[in-house]
Design an enzyme around this catalytic site. Structure first.
Site, PDB file in Angstrom:
ATOM      1  N   PHE A 178      -8.795  19.788 -25.634  1.00 42.65           N
ATOM      2  CA  PHE A 178      -9.216  18.385 -25.615  1.00 42.65           C
ATOM      3  C   PHE A 178     -10.352  18.287 -24.588  1.00 42.65           C
ATOM      4  O   PHE A 178     -10.348  18.990 -23.584  1.00 42.65           O
ATOM      5  CB  PHE A 178      -8.064  17.428 -25.253  1.00 42.65           C
ATOM      6  N   TYR A 238       0.833  -1.208   0.000  1.00 43.93           N
ATOM      7  CA  TYR A 238       0.000   0.000   0.000  1.00 43.93           C
ATOM      8  C   TYR A 238       0.869   1.260   0.000  1.00 43.93           C
ATOM      9  O   TYR A 238       0.519   2.260  -0.618  1.00 43.93           O
ATOM     10  CB  TYR A 238      -0.920  -0.005   1.233  1.00 43.93           C
ATOM     11  N   PHE A 254     -22.442  12.129 -27.362  1.00 45.96           N
ATOM     12  CA  PHE A 254     -21.912  11.204 -28.365  1.00 45.96           C
ATOM     13  C   PHE A 254     -21.786   9.773 -27.861  1.00 45.96           C
ATOM     14  O   PHE A 254     -21.843   8.830 -28.631  1.00 45.96           O
ATOM     15  CB  PHE A 254     -20.562  11.700 -28.911  1.00 45.96           C
TER      16      PHE A 254
HETATM   17  N1  F0G Z   1      -5.277  14.510 -23.452  1.00 46.79           N
HETATM   18  C1  F0G Z   1      -5.398  14.044 -24.709  1.00 46.79           C
HETATM   19  C2  F0G Z   1      -4.745  14.800 -25.827  1.00 46.79           C
HETATM   20  C3  F0G Z   1      -6.133  12.878 -24.965  1.00 46.79           C
HETATM   21  O1  F0G Z   1      -6.238  12.431 -26.220  1.00 46.79           O
HETATM   22  C4  F0G Z   1      -6.740  12.190 -23.875  1.00 46.79           C
HETATM   23  C5  F0G Z   1      -7.542  10.995 -24.111  1.00 46.79           C
HETATM   24  C6  F0G Z   1      -6.585  12.709 -22.586  1.00 46.79           C
HETATM   25  C7  F0G Z   1      -5.838  13.869 -22.417  1.00 46.79           C
HETATM   26  C8  F0G Z   1      -7.217  12.076 -21.388  1.00 46.79           C
HETATM   27  O2  F0G Z   1      -6.534  10.926 -21.029  1.00 46.79           O
HETATM   28  O3  F0G Z   1      -8.220   9.110 -21.374  1.00 46.79           O
HETATM   29  O4  F0G Z   1      -6.171   8.742 -19.994  1.00 46.79           O
HETATM   30  O5  F0G Z   1      -7.979  10.177 -19.145  1.00 46.79           O
HETATM   31  N2  F0G Z   1      -7.913  10.638 -25.264  1.00 46.79           N
HETATM   32  C9  F0G Z   1      -8.658   9.433 -25.625  1.00 46.79           C
HETATM   33  C10 F0G Z   1      -8.985   9.466 -27.093  1.00 46.79           C
HETATM   34  C11 F0G Z   1      -9.827   9.153 -24.755  1.00 46.79           C
HETATM   35  O6  F0G Z   1      -9.691   8.550 -27.556  1.00 46.79           O
HETATM   36  O7  F0G Z   1      -8.519  10.374 -27.808  1.00 46.79           O
HETATM   37  P1  F0G Z   1      -7.291   9.681 -20.361  1.00 46.79           P
END
Ligand code: F0G
Length: 468
Positions: free
Chosen positions: A126, A74, A451
């Site tokens: 994003f 842990y 979506f």
């Molecule tokens: N930043 C970017 C540029 C991402 O593409 C994603 C996730 C995240 C942050 C978040 O990371 O999923 O580990 O919590 N992108 C995925 C996609 C979900 O399908 O483009 P996460």
């Protein structure tokens, strides 16, 4: 005549996962059952799964072996120290906080740094990153170069920050209202486009002048490093590992989704050089993720990620990765299919409005194209257009994003180039009969992140998505 030598996958297959191949009737039934939404199709109904490159990588034999070393203590797990060391060595940051995935790190960073009324500039948004910034009272400001919003603009570094936009924002709101500048390397929603080393250097210099930290979204940073090697003068002979280290030196920390460029199925981290931020992050992580020595990951997951971090910066691995995506993209370009140019690092993006010019954006062209692709061949892709953009909170109208795209996202080390051929054949055959593809009507709309769960029906009078 000089014949360019072809390159095969730089791995061989030790264990295989069997694929279920449905016939056309079964695919049509699955599509109707899933409301013409690729998120609602079961994975055993999919032939080639290009929904995402997130958490879908194949691990190496060494990663599977590393799982056995997982120390599930842990507190103070040996596996944690190995992961911390890997991040420090390869990324060059002083401090690391493990999280269960990228958005866990985004949550911590946003809570620690953003105050209501702040502005957070970034090179295109994003979804989860912006959501956490807004949840903490921040306003996202897009500072990417204009060309990034034009799917046909051919630029080597289309993810670059527009320094004038950044400078103007600093002048307008004041540096004290900007808790950090967020730079994504590469930029997912722009098509997986990279940022140049020169731009990273310039952004860092400008921010240092104003005492504003720079935080990277490092999710696909190794892919970005490869593009620098390929396209930026002076880096042709530099190993990707060294390019990555230099890139990261132009930032004060990063959030990372290990599910992409760390070659694992789950995991992430927040990293930084600032001692005070680290101390506060160590306190906060306990509330949301767990002890700072596991942060939501099992010891074995941390072992797999530490090993993946080293494998990802192998020059041969990353060269094949990027070239496999381009191999698919080039086949489509040669057939005249409209795609986002240039081909980015993790995905090929179909331009749905140019593909289906007979459809209005309100008839969900990208959603219809993703559904048609599944119907044609069982290839699963993702809509990134009007459905994903949701509605305006004030007016209730659909947002109309400039980019109406279908993302064909390539998982790492999972598919061979033969799979890419199957995908190309299917897309090209759809393009040849594009005028036979019907638009969609949304028959169920969830109130948030629609979506994922929205349901659709074809608009055609006979109820068929593709006319004979
Ligand atoms: N930043 C970017 C540029 C991402 O593409 C994603 C996730 C995240 C942050 C978040 O990371 O999923 O580990 O919590 N992108 C995925 C996609 C979900 O399908 O483009 P996460």
């Amino acid at each position: 005549m000089f014949l360019q030598r072809r390159m095969a996958e730089p791995y061989k297959i030790k264990s295989v996962e069997l694929i279920n191949v449905l016939n056309e009737q079964e695919r049509e039934a699955a599509l109707i059952e899933g409301g013409y939404n690729t998120f609602l199709i079961r994975s055993d109904q999919v032939y080639i799964d290009l929904l995402t490159d997130s958490g879908t990588s194949a691990m190496s034999d060494l990663q599977w072996a590393a799982l056995q070393r997982g120390d599930e203590a842990y507190a103070g797990s040996k596996s944690w120290y190995r992961l911390e060391h890997a991040v420090q060595e390869i990324y060059g940051y002083r401090h690391v906080i493990p999280t269960h995935q990228g958005r866990g790190a985004e949550n911590l960073l946003s809570q620690l740094k953003i105050h209501p009324g702040d502005y957070v500039p970034g090179n295109m948004y994003f979804t989860t990153t912006r959501a956490h910034q807004e949840l903490n009272g921040g306003t996202f400001v897009d500072i990417i170069i204009d060309e990034a919003h034009d799917p046909q603009a051919e630029l080597p570094f289309k993810g670059n920050v527009d320094l004038v936009k950044l400078e103007n924002l600093i002048q307008k709101v004041g540096a004290d209202k900007i808790p950090y500048v967020s730079v994504a390397v590469t930029v997912n929603l722009a098509g997986g486009q990279p940022v140049s080393m020169q731009n990273l250097r310039d952004v860092y210099a400008l921010c240092q002048k104003h005492s504003i930290p720079v935080m990277f979204d490092a999710t696909r940073c190794v892919e970005n490093a490869y593009f620098i090697k390929e396209r930026e003068v002076g880096y042709e002979r530099v190993p990707v590992k060294d390019i990555l280290k230099e890139m990261m030196s132009y930032s004060d920390g990063c959030t990372m989704s290990g599910k992409k460029d760390c070659l694992v199925n789950i995991g992430g981290f927040l990293a930084m050089n600032d001692d005070d931020l680290y101390t506060r992050a160590r306190e906060l992580v306990v509330l949301y993720e767990g002890m700072p020595s596991y942060g939501g990951m099992a010891g074995r997951d941390m072992e797999a990620m530490a090993q993946g971090i080293y494998e990802a910066v192998d020059d041969l691995y990353i060269a094949h990765r990027i070239n496999q995506v381009r191999y698919l993209g080039d086949q489509l370009i040669n057939a005249g299919v409209p795609v986002v140019r240039p081909i980015g690092g993790h995905a090929v993006f179909l331009e749905a409005r140019a593909f289906l010019p007979h459809l209005d954006q309100e008839q969900f062209p990208a959603q219809a194209l993703a559904a048609a692709l599944y119907l044609d061949s069982g290839v699963r892709s993702m809509e990134r257009g009007i459905v994903s953009s949701g509605r305006n909170k004030v007016t209730g109208e659909n947002n109309h994003p400039k980019l109406e795209l279908v993302r064909l996202t390539i998982p790492r080390r999972v598919y061979t180039d033969n799979h890419m051929d199957v995908v190309a054949d299917s897309v090209i055959s759809l393009y040849e009969k594009r005028d036979k593809i019907s638009g969609l009507e949304m028959v169920y709309e969830p109130p948030t992140l629609r979506f994922f769960n929205a349901r659709f029906e074809p608009l055609a009078a006979n109820g068929r998505l593709i006319q004979d």
